[in-house]
Scaffold this motif. Sequence first.
Motif, PDB file in Angstrom:
ATOM      1  N   ALA A   9       1.126  -1.163   0.293  1.00 20.29           N
ATOM      2  CA  ALA A   9       0.400   0.318  -0.319  1.00 20.29           C
ATOM      3  C   ALA A   9       1.090   1.601   0.193  1.00 20.29           C
ATOM      4  O   ALA A   9       0.138   2.276  -0.751  1.00 20.29           O
ATOM      5  CB  ALA A   9      -1.000  -0.302   1.190  1.00 20.29           C
ATOM      6  N   LEU A  10       2.046   1.305   0.671  1.00 24.46           N
ATOM      7  CA  LEU A  10       2.706   2.060   0.664  1.00 24.46           C
ATOM      8  C   LEU A  10       3.601   2.674  -1.089  1.00 24.46           C
ATOM      9  O   LEU A  10       3.207   3.542  -1.090  1.00 24.46           O
ATOM     10  CB  LEU A  10       3.992   2.112   1.693  1.00 24.46           C
ATOM     11  N   ASN A  11       3.690   1.763  -1.030  1.00 24.49           N
ATOM     12  CA  ASN A  11       4.363   1.394  -2.689  1.00 24.49           C
ATOM     13  C   ASN A  11       3.207   2.440  -3.775  1.00 24.49           C
ATOM     14  O   ASN A  11       3.706   3.189  -4.440  1.00 24.49           O
ATOM     15  CB  ASN A  11       5.059   0.045  -3.209  1.00 24.49           C
ATOM     16  N   GLN A  12       2.022   1.773  -3.640  1.00 19.89           N
ATOM     17  CA  GLN A  12       0.963   2.398  -4.396  1.00 19.89           C
ATOM     18  C   GLN A  12       0.561   3.837  -3.718  1.00 19.89           C
ATOM     19  O   GLN A  12       0.390   4.729  -4.767  1.00 19.89           O
ATOM     20  CB  GLN A  12      -0.295   1.924  -4.327  1.00 19.89           C
ATOM     21  N   LEU A  13       0.749   4.025  -2.811  1.00 21.06           N
ATOM     22  CA  LEU A  13       0.444   5.855  -2.495  1.00 21.06           C
ATOM     23  C   LEU A  13       1.733   6.668  -2.900  1.00 21.06           C
ATOM     24  O   LEU A  13       1.486   7.484  -3.656  1.00 21.06           O
ATOM     25  CB  LEU A  13       0.973   6.032  -0.677  1.00 21.06           C
ATOM     26  N   VAL A  14       2.865   6.149  -2.784  1.00 23.11           N
ATOM     27  CA  VAL A  14       4.562   6.786  -3.457  1.00 23.11           C
ATOM     28  C   VAL A  14       3.806   7.163  -5.021  1.00 23.11           C
ATOM     29  O   VAL A  14       4.243   8.231  -5.626  1.00 23.11           O
ATOM     30  CB  VAL A  14       5.003   6.353  -3.480  1.00 23.11           C
TER      31      VAL A  14
END
Length: 319
Positions: free
Chosen positions: A243-248
């Motif tokens: 999810a962090l990767n997607q937000l970035v």
Amino acid sequence: MGCFGCFAPAARRGAGDLKPSKLAHHCTDDDSVADAQRKVAPDVGSGCAHSFTFKDLLVATGYFNEANFIGEGGFAFGSLESHLFDVPHGKPPLDWNTRVKIAVGVAEGLSYLHNVADPPIIYRDMKAANILLDEDFSPKLSDFGLAKVGPVGDRTHVSTRVMGTYGYCAPDYVVSGKLTMKSDIYSFGVLLLELITGRRIYDASRPKPEQSLLTWSRPFMHDKRKFHRLADPALRGSYPPSALNQLVVISIMCLQDQPHVRPIIADVAIGLNHVASQPYASLASMGSPAYSGSPQYSRTPSRRRGGGGGSRRVSQHAS
């Protein structure tokens, strides 16, 4: 209030004749207060606003009693700025789920301005200080002093003097003065990066190479293997890595230099809702009676040979 006849000389004389004792007497009369409130209420059916005297206002508000005071400026839980940056010792930082919730709410508010408001509105002053939070951390967009009516018909932009907050303004807008919906998208990308990192767009208190958030973050944003380096240390690793990767990635898309490459806010909101569907829950909170039962993340055996060690895989289970 469509009319200010109450400030006419006759009205001023009438208001001056009202003694506090008389007002107190009138304000204790429930029928008088109710009548005054009905008189002050706008006539929605006729489409016209009522004109009313200063005396009507005094009676309807209980002589401007503080108990009837709704509020002024600011908001009942502060701004995102006060909760995200320079968090005082002893105050818990915003957790991952709350940050994503705020991002979703801001995107949906911006989507309303761009796609529902008629004519559409360009917010133009997206920043953490203008995102007000209630006690449930639901965000509200505030301070529309710089907002502009967006382009309509065949127009592609609004020509205007460049205004906004340093670091949040889209580079194309700064250079040309051409304001578009995509200008808001860039500013939202900056806000999203602040939510991810816990850093201000510009912070003079940091070492010079780290003062500009965009400059500091650029090397990490160009390499997916380094996305985790962007995460706010205050999170202490308590976030779902995917999810962090997607937000970035969403932030990167919003921060494109060329406006036509940036996504529209409706697509941004869809992406953020997908991220929100993957909330982080620690193992401790999963076993807690207070846990709400929303989708969870749990450890599963590695697929590597031996099954026990190595990497950790995250799976989602419906409640």
